[in-house]
Design a protein around this motif. Structure first.
Motif, short mmCIF file in Angstrom:
data_model
loop_
_atom_site.label_atom_id
_atom_site.label_comp_id
_atom_site.label_asym_id
_atom_site.label_seq_id
_atom_site.Cartn_x
_atom_site.Cartn_y
_atom_site.Cartn_z
N ALA A 149 0.51 -1.63 6.14
CA ALA A 149 0.40 -1.54 4.68
C ALA A 149 -0.98 -1.03 4.27
CB ALA A 149 0.64 -2.91 4.05
N ALA A 150 -1.00 -0.31 3.15
CA ALA A 150 -2.26 0.16 2.59
C ALA A 150 -2.21 0.05 1.08
CB ALA A 150 -2.51 1.61 3.00
N ILE A 151 -3.35 -0.30 0.52
CA ILE A 151 -3.50 -0.26 -0.94
C ILE A 151 -4.29 0.98 -1.28
CG2 ILE A 151 -4.66 -1.34 -2.92
CD1 ILE A 151 -3.93 -4.06 -1.80
N VAL A 152 -3.70 1.84 -2.11
CA VAL A 152 -4.40 3.05 -2.54
C VAL A 152 -4.94 2.82 -3.95
CG1 VAL A 152 -4.23 5.52 -3.00
CG2 VAL A 152 -2.88 4.51 -1.16
N TYR B 44 -6.96 -1.54 3.88
CA TYR B 44 -5.99 -2.05 4.86
C TYR B 44 -6.44 -3.45 5.28
CZ TYR B 44 -9.72 -0.58 8.03
OH TYR B 44 -10.94 -0.43 8.64
N PHE B 45 -5.51 -4.19 5.89
CA PHE B 45 -5.86 -5.51 6.40
C PHE B 45 -6.69 -5.30 7.67
CE2 PHE B 45 -4.55 -9.49 8.77
CZ PHE B 45 -5.38 -10.32 8.03
N THR B 46 -7.89 -5.90 7.69
CA THR B 46 -8.86 -5.67 8.76
C THR B 46 -8.25 -5.84 10.16
OG1 THR B 46 -10.54 -6.47 7.26
CG2 THR B 46 -11.14 -6.37 9.58
N HIS B 47 -7.33 -6.80 10.30
CA HIS B 47 -6.80 -7.08 11.64
C HIS B 47 -5.51 -6.33 11.96
CE1 HIS B 47 -9.94 -10.02 11.69
NE2 HIS B 47 -9.44 -10.61 10.62
N SER B 48 -5.21 -5.31 11.20
CA SER B 48 -4.01 -4.52 11.46
C SER B 48 -4.39 -3.11 11.91
CB SER B 48 -3.13 -4.46 10.20
OG SER B 48 -2.16 -3.45 10.34
N LEU C 7 -1.31 -9.06 -0.53
CA LEU C 7 -0.24 -8.18 -0.06
C LEU C 7 -0.52 -7.63 1.34
CD1 LEU C 7 2.26 -6.51 -1.92
CD2 LEU C 7 0.98 -4.76 -0.73
N LEU C 8 -1.78 -7.30 1.59
CA LEU C 8 -2.16 -6.77 2.91
C LEU C 8 -2.10 -7.87 3.97
CD1 LEU C 8 -5.26 -4.55 2.00
CD2 LEU C 8 -2.90 -3.80 2.38
N LYS C 9 -2.58 -9.02 3.58
CA LYS C 9 -2.69 -10.15 4.50
C LYS C 9 -1.32 -10.70 4.91
CE LYS C 9 -4.95 -14.39 3.76
NZ LYS C 9 -5.94 -15.11 2.96
N LYS C 10 -0.42 -10.75 3.96
CA LYS C 10 0.87 -11.42 4.19
C LYS C 10 1.98 -10.48 4.65
CE LYS C 10 -0.48 -15.51 2.78
NZ LYS C 10 -0.49 -16.70 3.64
#
Ligand SMILES: [Zn+2]
Length: 238
Positions: free
Chosen positions: A186-189, A140-144, A178-181
């Motif tokens: 959002a999550a990448i599995v 996941y994006f660290t700041h989300s 993708l996570l950042k923008k």
């Protein structure tokens, strides 16, 4: 002669009518209800970008799409409105593009922003230099905060349902485009490692893909439910 012309015209009218009905049907089926949860599923890579290549030549892009299509069906059975970034072996770039990878990722992010989903799950496969490394991991994006919640839920369900020996934790990341923008949770599995011979074999099998899809489906449903219960905004401020 005249009769056969008439028959031809009648046949064409029938075909046109049937086409119109099927078009209408498709439109009705694909229409989103106001309170229906929306999930974007992103099968990573595609087209000229194969992603990681497995020990037996497995292409990441193919496995990503196979799992994503299974997951779509499972979510739709639970009345979730699903949008795919791709449903075939095609990247989201123009054939003449100078930087296909950048354009591909930008188009995925643009599509997500246009659809305003409750969450986004991007399906990938991992690879590493040491063949013994294995196990699913979710990013996941660290700041989300919402992305983290989604990723941790998905990681838990994957460990519980697919591989209790997997001790990986969901991991924050600040560089994945993708996570950042993406402004939706959002999550990448990363479902597993194509560099591990046993896992590569499993990832290619329909049974294991189904197991993964069931588990990711459960994680998504639990995230959507939790979110609705808390009454919190489903948008993440990143
Ligand atoms: Zn990938």
């Amino acid at each position: 002669m005249k009769k056969s012309w008439m028959e031809l015209v009648m046949a064409l009218l029938l075909i046109a009518g049937a086409y119109q009905i099927s078009k209408e049907g498709a439109r009705v089926v694909s229409q989103r209800k106001a309170d229906q949860a929306v999930v974007v599923l992103d099968a990573g890579h595609g087209g000229s970008d194969p992603g990681k290549i497995g020990v037996n030549g497995e292409k990441e892009k193919d496995i990503n799409l196979q799992i994503t299509l299974l997951l779509k069906k499972k979510l739709e059975k639970k009345k979730v409105y699903v949008i795919l970034t791709r449903n075939s072996d095609e990247g989201l770039y123009d054939s003449g593009s100078k930087n296909k990878k950048v354009q591909d990722l930008q188009n995925r992010v643009d599509l997500i922003h246009a659809k305003k989903p409750d969450c986004v799950v991007s399906v990938h496969q991992n690879s590493y230099t040491s063949p013994e490394v294995k196990g699913a991991q979710v990013f996941y994006f660290t700041h989300s905060a919402e992305g983290k919640k989604l990723a941790e839920g998905l990681q838990n369900s994957l460990v519980e349902d697919v591989d209790p020996e997997n001790h990986r934790l969901a991991k924050g990341n600040t560089s994945y485009y993708l996570l950042k923008k993406t402004d939706a949770p959002a999550a990448i599995v990363e479902c597993g490692f194509l560099s591990n011979p046993d896992e590569a074999k499993l990832l290619k099998s329909k049974d294991y893909q189904n197991k993964l899809a069931d588990s990711i489906c459960r994680g998504i449903l639990e995230y959507i439910k939790t979110d609705k219960k808390s009454g919190k905004s489903q948008k993440t401020i990143t």
